[in-house]
Design a protein around this motif. Structure first.
Motif, short mmCIF file in Angstrom:
data_model
loop_
_atom_site.label_atom_id
_atom_site.label_comp_id
_atom_site.label_asym_id
_atom_site.label_seq_id
_atom_site.Cartn_x
_atom_site.Cartn_y
_atom_site.Cartn_z
N GLY A 279 23.38 -9.72 8.49
CA GLY A 279 23.37 -11.13 8.10
C GLY A 279 23.31 -11.32 6.59
N ASP A 280 23.39 -12.58 6.17
CA ASP A 280 23.35 -12.90 4.75
C ASP A 280 22.06 -12.40 4.11
OD1 ASP A 280 25.79 -14.19 4.94
OD2 ASP A 280 24.89 -16.14 5.35
N PRO A 281 22.13 -11.98 2.84
CA PRO A 281 20.93 -11.47 2.17
C PRO A 281 19.82 -12.52 2.12
CG PRO A 281 22.91 -11.00 0.89
CD PRO A 281 23.33 -11.92 1.98
N VAL A 282 18.59 -12.05 2.20
CA VAL A 282 17.42 -12.92 2.02
C VAL A 282 16.55 -12.30 0.92
CG1 VAL A 282 17.41 -13.79 4.38
CG2 VAL A 282 16.11 -11.73 3.84
N ASP B 71 6.37 -8.05 0.50
CA ASP B 71 6.66 -8.62 1.82
C ASP B 71 7.00 -7.56 2.84
OD1 ASP B 71 6.32 -11.28 0.91
OD2 ASP B 71 8.38 -11.30 0.12
N ILE B 72 7.62 -6.45 2.37
CA ILE B 72 8.03 -5.36 3.25
C ILE B 72 7.69 -4.04 2.56
CG2 ILE B 72 9.98 -4.19 4.37
CD1 ILE B 72 11.39 -6.86 4.56
N ASN C 59 1.07 -8.13 9.67
CA ASN C 59 1.28 -8.98 8.50
C ASN C 59 2.44 -8.52 7.63
OD1 ASN C 59 -1.05 -10.65 9.06
ND2 ASN C 59 -2.32 -8.95 8.34
N THR C 60 2.65 -7.20 7.57
CA THR C 60 3.68 -6.65 6.68
C THR C 60 4.52 -5.63 7.42
OG1 THR C 60 2.11 -6.85 4.85
CG2 THR C 60 4.10 -5.57 4.44
N PRO C 61 5.80 -5.88 7.63
CA PRO C 61 6.65 -4.88 8.30
C PRO C 61 6.75 -3.60 7.47
CG PRO C 61 7.73 -7.03 8.20
CD PRO C 61 6.53 -7.11 7.31
N ASP D 185 17.71 -6.91 12.02
CA ASP D 185 18.54 -7.70 11.12
C ASP D 185 17.70 -8.31 9.99
OD1 ASP D 185 21.32 -8.67 10.66
OD2 ASP D 185 20.34 -10.64 10.74
N ASP D 186 16.45 -8.67 10.28
CA ASP D 186 15.57 -9.18 9.23
C ASP D 186 15.36 -8.13 8.15
OD1 ASP D 186 15.38 -11.45 10.77
OD2 ASP D 186 13.28 -11.15 11.35
N ALA D 187 15.13 -6.89 8.58
CA ALA D 187 14.92 -5.81 7.61
C ALA D 187 16.18 -5.56 6.78
CB ALA D 187 14.52 -4.53 8.34
N LEU D 188 17.33 -5.51 7.43
CA LEU D 188 18.57 -5.20 6.72
C LEU D 188 18.98 -6.32 5.77
CD1 LEU D 188 20.56 -3.57 9.67
CD2 LEU D 188 19.28 -2.43 7.84
N ARG D 189 18.76 -7.55 6.15
CA ARG D 189 19.08 -8.68 5.26
C ARG D 189 18.21 -8.63 4.01
NH1 ARG D 189 18.50 -14.00 8.55
NH2 ARG D 189 19.37 -14.91 6.63
N ALA D 190 16.95 -8.17 4.15
CA ALA D 190 16.07 -8.05 2.99
C ALA D 190 16.47 -6.88 2.09
CB ALA D 190 14.63 -7.89 3.45
N LEU D 191 17.07 -5.84 2.69
CA LEU D 191 17.48 -4.67 1.90
C LEU D 191 18.77 -4.89 1.13
CD1 LEU D 191 16.77 -1.78 4.44
CD2 LEU D 191 15.39 -2.44 2.47
#
Length: 288
Positions: free
Chosen positions: A30-33, A110-111, A136-138, A211-217
């Motif tokens: 997904g789009d970067p966050v 955050d991660i 709290n923190t992935p 997908d949350d992890a990959l968008r943050a990376l």
């Protein structure tokens, strides 16, 4: 030669073709966050050994980055360790200390990024440390290489061809098998992802939705010196690796052993490169 090299290479080519034909369905990242990331890594080096007892050094820590690529905090530790054969190993001691940083690191981003797989290494305690923070923190483990072959059994999953900014997740039954084989901690999931068109395929273990992890990376994976590899992990590796720092610790060890009247002992057990100093071995190497 007894082995037919051409036939061997043909077989290997078939393995690659099979991997491409059986490639799982790829999912676009997904789009970067924008998330702050804190990366953990460690390094180690053996400085002296008599064959049964070794003296080494471990260096470990974390660095945290905000989305603007500004460093928020750096924490680096180092220790000399005496390791007796059969009791422990320098690699194991390094892993223990890397894992010990997870709680402090989780308070600074955050991660949390961890160099390597989130696997259950005996006597390290990774699963317990991750469980203590992941509500709290992935925690996300990044592996540059892996021998796991869960998808087709003929080539490592990490060699399956991927397109830029895509990934595939392992199905639930494969995840359960990995947990049973201690290749993954409970509560995590695994995917293989390509975070940049010119980058490598990485094994990603995550305690949050993939997908949350990959968008943050994604925003951290376009650095030109290491495209496709999250920059905070590259930076902490630079800070803790021993390649350019070993001589500093070697000098400290030599001075301390000389001060204790052990200068001759130091010279007999010192290590250059990967080998213990030995005049006779050096003579044989010269003859070869």
């Amino acid at each position: 030669m007894k082995n037919d090299l051409s036939a061997m290479l043909s077989s290997l080519r078939e393995d690659y073709r099979f991997a491409s034909e059986t490639r799982p369905e790829l999912v676009p990242i997904g789009d970067p966050v924008e998330k702050s990331l804190v990366a953990i890594d460690g390094g180690s080096s053996t400085l002296w050994t008599n064959g049964n007892v070794s003296i080494g050094v471990v260096r470990y820590g974390f660095v945290s980055y905000d989305p603007g690529f500004k460093i928020d905090k750096v924490q680096i530790e180092s220790e000399f360790l005496l390791i007796r054969a059969g009791e422990s190993s320098l690699d194991l001691e390094r892993h223990v200390r890397e894992v010990s940083m997870i709680e402090d690191a989780s308070e600074n981003g955050d991660i949390v990024l961890f160099d390597g797989a989130l696997s259950m290494i005996p006597d390290v305690g990774l699963e317990d440390r991750v469980a203590s923070v992941c509500d709290n923190t992935p925690v996300v483990g990044i592996s540059k290489s892996s021998t796991l072959a869960m998808m087709n059994g003929r080539l490592p999953d990490i060699w399956i061809p991927l397109e830029a900014h895509t990934y595939f997740s392992l199905p639930d039954d494969k995840i359960s098998e990995m947990v049973e084989r201690r290749n993954l901690i409970k509560g995590a999931n695994t995917a293989y992802a390509k975070l940049h068109g010119k980058g490598p395929t990485l094994r990603i273990d995550a305690t949050c939705p993939m997908d949350d992890a990959l968008r943050a990376l994604r925003p951290y994976s376009s650095y030109r010196l290491c495209p496709g590899y999250p920059f905070p992990l590259a930076e902490i590796h630079r800070m803790v690796c021993m390649d350019d720092k070993r001589s500093i610790y070697d000098h400290k060890l030599r001075k301390e052993m000389e001060r204790e009247g052990m200068g001759g002992l130091y010279l007999r057990g010192r290590i250059v490169g990967n080998s213990t100093i030995s005049g006779f071995h050096g003579h044989l190497d010269g003859l070869v």
